[in-house]
Design a protein around this motif. Sequence first.
Motif, short mmCIF file in Angstrom:
data_model
loop_
_atom_site.label_atom_id
_atom_site.label_comp_id
_atom_site.label_asym_id
_atom_site.label_seq_id
_atom_site.Cartn_x
_atom_site.Cartn_y
_atom_site.Cartn_z
N VAL A 163 0.82 -1.21 0.00
CA VAL A 163 0.00 0.00 0.00
C VAL A 163 0.85 1.26 0.00
CG1 VAL A 163 -1.68 1.33 1.32
CG2 VAL A 163 -1.96 -1.13 1.06
N LEU A 164 1.87 1.32 0.84
CA LEU A 164 2.69 2.53 0.95
C LEU A 164 3.78 2.54 -0.11
CD1 LEU A 164 3.11 2.86 4.82
CD2 LEU A 164 1.36 3.87 3.34
N ALA A 165 4.09 3.76 -0.61
CA ALA A 165 5.12 3.89 -1.64
C ALA A 165 6.52 3.80 -1.03
CB ALA A 165 4.95 5.23 -2.37
N LYS A 166 6.67 4.21 0.23
CA LYS A 166 7.97 4.21 0.88
C LYS A 166 7.92 3.40 2.17
CE LYS A 166 9.26 8.79 -0.88
NZ LYS A 166 9.70 10.16 -0.50
N VAL A 203 1.80 12.02 7.26
CA VAL A 203 1.60 12.11 5.81
C VAL A 203 2.26 10.90 5.16
CG1 VAL A 203 1.99 13.47 3.72
CG2 VAL A 203 1.57 14.64 5.91
N PHE A 204 1.48 10.18 4.35
CA PHE A 204 1.98 8.96 3.69
C PHE A 204 1.82 9.08 2.18
CE2 PHE A 204 0.26 7.76 7.82
CZ PHE A 204 1.30 7.03 8.37
N GLU A 205 2.85 8.69 1.45
CA GLU A 205 2.75 8.55 -0.01
C GLU A 205 2.29 7.13 -0.31
OE1 GLU A 205 6.05 9.83 -2.38
OE2 GLU A 205 6.65 11.32 -0.89
N LEU A 206 1.24 7.01 -1.12
CA LEU A 206 0.69 5.70 -1.44
C LEU A 206 1.27 5.18 -2.76
CD1 LEU A 206 -3.04 6.35 -0.46
CD2 LEU A 206 -1.16 5.54 0.97
N ALA A 207 1.26 3.86 -2.90
CA ALA A 207 1.86 3.24 -4.08
C ALA A 207 1.10 3.57 -5.36
CB ALA A 207 1.95 1.73 -3.89
N LYS A 208 -0.21 3.82 -5.24
CA LYS A 208 -1.04 4.21 -6.37
C LYS A 208 -2.27 4.89 -5.82
CE LYS A 208 -3.15 -0.40 -6.65
NZ LYS A 208 -3.40 -1.57 -7.54
N LYS A 209 -3.22 5.22 -6.67
CA LYS A 209 -4.45 5.87 -6.20
C LYS A 209 -5.35 4.85 -5.50
CE LYS A 209 -4.89 9.79 -9.37
NZ LYS A 209 -5.80 10.47 -10.34
N ALA A 249 -8.46 2.69 -6.67
CA ALA A 249 -9.45 3.72 -6.99
C ALA A 249 -10.28 3.37 -8.23
CB ALA A 249 -8.75 5.06 -7.19
N GLU A 250 -9.71 2.55 -9.13
CA GLU A 250 -10.43 2.24 -10.37
C GLU A 250 -11.56 1.22 -10.16
OE1 GLU A 250 -6.77 -0.49 -10.30
OE2 GLU A 250 -7.27 1.59 -9.81
N GLU A 251 -11.60 0.54 -9.02
CA GLU A 251 -12.65 -0.44 -8.75
C GLU A 251 -13.93 0.24 -8.25
OE1 GLU A 251 -9.58 -3.98 -7.25
OE2 GLU A 251 -11.21 -3.29 -5.96
#
Length: 262
Positions: A163-166, A203-209, A249-251
Amino acid sequence: MEDNHMETKLIFRQPREGIDRFMISAVGNFNKNTRRAMELCKEMNFSVVECPSDECKLACREVGMDRTDKIANRAVATVKVPTDIKDGEYIGTSAEYFRFQVYDALMKGKSGVRLQRICPGALSKQAMPGPLFHYIKEINFRIQELGRTMMALKKVQPAKAQVLAKTELPKDCAVSEFKDSEGNRYLLIQNTDCESRKPKQYVFELAKKYRVYRVNPHDGRQQIMKEDLETMKLIVMPGDADLLRFQPAEEEPYLIEYALKK
């Protein structure tokens, strides 16, 4: 978007570690004022009382509490009730540390918590509510509601987190990732700072939307928190934790409820 117009998926689960619900155990010597002590344990939302005495057995039957001699299960974490009391009140950050211990058990994927010593923080030897009585009552209620979801989840090893980008986390923050039998992914995010009385924003950067759902600790139900998130901001109280589900997010959006498979 109104949650009550959204599809709700019912997912069945098997009992974990032979436990069919999130277990909250009160451990103590209840040989004095036992009937009243059991009434107060029930009011504090304990699942079961650990005490071998005959007085306790009788009192539990009378008030409708579950009882056992001992819970010997490594899936249940032992939590210490703080004891630093002055003039009948807790001092320092005892309440925050107690909350941290309880949610830390969830972070580690435990199936329950047991209070190593019920007195005097929650309950005095005279069967009177202690300084943390109402606080523990609320925490017990909340983790039981979260436990209805947590009991259906399996902890994901850090190397497999998606889930998380980092992997670097903010200061005084812990994150555990979980998934259910159908691959739905959750993060449990905890503020590990027990010295402060103030909430922190992460604050978290996510791997995608993602579409992010929060599991409400007051009723255990899921509700959409944010849509199309790439960066997530979250405010958490000291020692507390938030349980969030992340859906691509696309689902199409849907809620989830879990039920025990018998």
